[in-house]
Design a protein around this motif. Structure first.
Motif, PDB file in Angstrom:
ATOM      1  N   LYS A  63     -49.077  29.925 119.772  1.00  0.00           N
ATOM      2  CA  LYS A  63     -49.890  30.680 118.813  1.00  0.00           C
ATOM      3  C   LYS A  63     -51.369  30.335 118.981  1.00  0.00           C
ATOM      4  O   LYS A  63     -52.235  31.217 118.941  1.00  0.00           O
ATOM      5  CB  LYS A  63     -49.429  30.353 117.381  1.00  0.00           C
ATOM      6  CG  LYS A  63     -50.086  31.215 116.311  1.00  0.00           C
ATOM      7  CD  LYS A  63     -49.717  30.740 114.903  1.00  0.00           C
ATOM      8  CE  LYS A  63     -48.241  30.936 114.618  1.00  0.00           C
ATOM      9  NZ  LYS A  63     -47.903  30.563 113.208  1.00  0.00           N
ATOM     10  N   GLU A  64     -51.657  29.060 119.209  1.00  0.00           N
ATOM     11  CA  GLU A  64     -53.041  28.624 119.414  1.00  0.00           C
ATOM     12  C   GLU A  64     -53.587  29.177 120.743  1.00  0.00           C
ATOM     13  O   GLU A  64     -54.747  29.592 120.824  1.00  0.00           O
ATOM     14  CB  GLU A  64     -53.110  27.093 119.408  1.00  0.00           C
ATOM     15  CG  GLU A  64     -54.479  26.499 119.681  1.00  0.00           C
ATOM     16  CD  GLU A  64     -55.535  26.883 118.647  1.00  0.00           C
ATOM     17  OE1 GLU A  64     -56.729  26.692 118.949  1.00  0.00           O
ATOM     18  OE2 GLU A  64     -55.188  27.373 117.550  1.00  0.00           O
ATOM     19  N   ALA A  65     -52.745  29.186 121.773  1.00  0.00           N
ATOM     20  CA  ALA A  65     -53.165  29.739 123.068  1.00  0.00           C
ATOM     21  C   ALA A  65     -53.516  31.219 122.921  1.00  0.00           C
ATOM     22  O   ALA A  65     -54.513  31.690 123.476  1.00  0.00           O
ATOM     23  CB  ALA A  65     -52.061  29.550 124.109  1.00  0.00           C
ATOM     24  N   LEU A  66     -52.714  31.944 122.148  1.00  0.00           N
ATOM     25  CA  LEU A  66     -52.986  33.367 121.913  1.00  0.00           C
ATOM     26  C   LEU A  66     -54.306  33.549 121.159  1.00  0.00           C
ATOM     27  O   LEU A  66     -55.074  34.479 121.440  1.00  0.00           O
ATOM     28  CB  LEU A  66     -51.828  33.999 121.136  1.00  0.00           C
ATOM     29  CG  LEU A  66     -51.942  35.501 120.860  1.00  0.00           C
ATOM     30  CD1 LEU A  66     -51.995  36.295 122.159  1.00  0.00           C
ATOM     31  CD2 LEU A  66     -50.762  35.966 120.001  1.00  0.00           C
ATOM     32  N   ARG A  67     -54.591  32.649 120.219  1.00  0.00           N
ATOM     33  CA  ARG A  67     -55.851  32.715 119.467  1.00  0.00           C
ATOM     34  C   ARG A  67     -57.039  32.588 120.408  1.00  0.00           C
ATOM     35  O   ARG A  67     -58.062  33.270 120.247  1.00  0.00           O
ATOM     36  CB  ARG A  67     -55.883  31.606 118.406  1.00  0.00           C
ATOM     37  CG  ARG A  67     -57.072  31.690 117.446  1.00  0.00           C
ATOM     38  CD  ARG A  67     -57.079  30.521 116.475  1.00  0.00           C
ATOM     39  NE  ARG A  67     -57.524  29.296 117.105  1.00  0.00           N
ATOM     40  CZ  ARG A  67     -58.795  28.915 117.230  1.00  0.00           C
ATOM     41  NH1 ARG A  67     -59.765  29.694 116.776  1.00  0.00           N
ATOM     42  NH2 ARG A  67     -59.099  27.779 117.817  1.00  0.00           N
ATOM     43  N   LEU A  68     -56.915  31.740 121.428  1.00  0.00           N
ATOM     44  CA  LEU A  68     -58.018  31.545 122.372  1.00  0.00           C
ATOM     45  C   LEU A  68     -58.287  32.807 123.186  1.00  0.00           C
ATOM     46  O   LEU A  68     -59.438  33.059 123.573  1.00  0.00           O
ATOM     47  CB  LEU A  68     -57.721  30.373 123.315  1.00  0.00           C
ATOM     48  CG  LEU A  68     -57.681  28.979 122.683  1.00  0.00           C
ATOM     49  CD1 LEU A  68     -57.437  27.915 123.744  1.00  0.00           C
ATOM     50  CD2 LEU A  68     -58.965  28.683 121.913  1.00  0.00           C
ATOM     51  N   THR A  69     -57.251  33.607 123.430  1.00  0.00           N
ATOM     52  CA  THR A  69     -57.473  34.852 124.195  1.00  0.00           C
ATOM     53  C   THR A  69     -58.391  35.794 123.435  1.00  0.00           C
ATOM     54  O   THR A  69     -59.102  36.598 124.050  1.00  0.00           O
ATOM     55  CB  THR A  69     -56.154  35.586 124.486  1.00  0.00           C
ATOM     56  OG1 THR A  69     -55.604  36.133 123.274  1.00  0.00           O
ATOM     57  CG2 THR A  69     -55.129  34.682 125.143  1.00  0.00           C
ATOM     58  N   ARG A  70     -58.388  35.692 122.122  1.00  0.00           N
ATOM     59  CA  ARG A  70     -59.209  36.589 121.305  1.00  0.00           C
ATOM     60  C   ARG A  70     -60.619  36.040 121.113  1.00  0.00           C
ATOM     61  O   ARG A  70     -61.544  36.781 120.814  1.00  0.00           O
ATOM     62  CB  ARG A  70     -58.506  36.843 119.973  1.00  0.00           C
ATOM     63  CG  ARG A  70     -57.279  37.731 120.210  1.00  0.00           C
ATOM     64  CD  ARG A  70     -56.169  37.627 119.222  1.00  0.00           C
ATOM     65  NE  ARG A  70     -55.015  38.410 119.688  1.00  0.00           N
ATOM     66  CZ  ARG A  70     -53.859  38.458 119.060  1.00  0.00           C
ATOM     67  NH1 ARG A  70     -53.671  37.782 117.937  1.00  0.00           N
ATOM     68  NH2 ARG A  70     -52.866  39.178 119.559  1.00  0.00           N
ATOM     69  N   LEU A  71     -60.767  34.733 121.324  1.00  0.00           N
ATOM     70  CA  LEU A  71     -62.104  34.133 121.288  1.00  0.00           C
ATOM     71  C   LEU A  71     -62.831  34.328 122.614  1.00  0.00           C
ATOM     72  O   LEU A  71     -64.063  34.392 122.652  1.00  0.00           O
ATOM     73  CB  LEU A  71     -62.003  32.637 120.986  1.00  0.00           C
ATOM     74  CG  LEU A  71     -61.528  32.242 119.576  1.00  0.00           C
ATOM     75  CD1 LEU A  71     -61.407  30.723 119.487  1.00  0.00           C
ATOM     76  CD2 LEU A  71     -62.475  32.766 118.513  1.00  0.00           C
TER      77      LEU A  71
END
Length: 304
Positions: A63-71
């Motif tokens: 979930k955190e890795a996916l958040r980084l894709t949006r940053l």
């Protein structure tokens, strides 16, 4: 069809001028990057690392890795999976639903890191097999590549993958550290091998170095990754052949020497890893950069 036979974009042809590379495995959710991730990503770009895939190793971590894709859109992509060490944590069905939701996101380009690791006993082997099998099923359903971890478990891993052979997506063996024989088994299956800075550490007569120097690993099955913050490429290793050390450029060495340590490797080390691989292969770094970038774009559907 190999990368040499396939039409490539003008941007990829730029690899010949700037050594543009793609890091298919970096653990940027690791707490070691908690204070300066912006700088880490910028350094990677400055070094020529065009795109980075951030590895998911648990539901929370995915979930955190996916958040980084949006940053960091169009630079960072993610994977979603449960590492074999964490297999025992998948005890509630709700967790599988959450993992599926993360894996289905368009910015998530692979299922994994998943697989089998019998070298340590963080999770019982039968639990690892059950959890791995469910993730293979998920990858088949979502039609996304598998990002696979394997240590001392090749026979069981292949046996599980063979059960899905008629609908198996692309399989990438992440951070391969095995023998020539193990590598050839994977290659014969049509799998891809991810190579890291471990090539500096490998001192065996029958490991990755031989796989490369005897050209047993075709360029169209090769991918490159840093596995940051792990797998630091120790370019001062005494057993590195002189002709391989000579393949390193001052620019790539500067990024490693200034910003990377045994305690914290970074994606900016990737061009040096590409140059080391090229040295063992007896090919130009530009050819290795071009082939591995093309392979990553093709397998994971990364936008150019």
């Amino acid at each position: 069809m190999t990368s040499e036979e396939t039409p490539i974009s003008e941007q990829l042809k730029g690899c010949y001028e700037n050594l543009i590379v793609i890091d298919i495995g970096a653990n940027l959710t690791n707490k070691k990057y908690g204070r300066d991730l912006d700088s880490v990503v910028q350094r990677a770009k400055d070094a020529g690392v065009q795109k980075i895939m951030v590895t998911g190793t648990s539901v929370r971590n995915s979930k955190e890795a996916l958040r980084l894709t949006r940053l960091y859109p169009s630079t960072i992509y993610s994977t979603a999976g449960v590492h074999p060490h964490d297999a025992k944590s998948m005890i509630e069905e709700d967790m599988w639903g959450e993992l599926h939701e993360i894996a289905a996101a368009p910015e998530c380009v692979a299922v994994g890191e998943c697989g089998l690791n019998y070298s340590k006993d963080f999770s019982e082997p039968h639990v690892q097999r059950d959890v791995f099998k469910r993730q293979v099923e998920m990858a088949c359903e979502l039609r996304k590549p598998l990002f696979v971890h394997e240590k001392e478990a090749q026979d069981d891993l292949i046996k599980i993958l063979d059960e899905f052979s008629n609908r198996l997506p692309a399989v990438v063996i992440h951070s391969f550290t095995g023998s020539v024989e193990q590598g050839l088994k994977y290659i014969e299956k049509g799998f891809y091998l991810g190579i890291t800075g471990y090539i500096c550490k490998d001192k065996s007569d029958g490991g990755i170095r031989r796989l490369l120097s005897e050209r047993l690993l075709p360029l169209d099955k090769l991918l490159v990754e840093t596995d940051s913050p792990f797998m630091y490429p120790n370019m001062r290793a005494s057993k590195l052949p002189l002709h391989v050390k000579d393949s390193l450029t001052e620019r790539s060495m500067n990024f490693v020497n200034r910003y990377c340590t045994f305690q914290r490797n970074e994606p900016c080390a990737l061009p040096a890893i590409v140059e080391l691989i090229a040295g063992f292969l007896g090919q130009s770094p530009e050819d290795v950069a071009l082939a591995t970038a093309f392979n990553a774009l093709k397998i994971f559907g990364l936008s150019q």
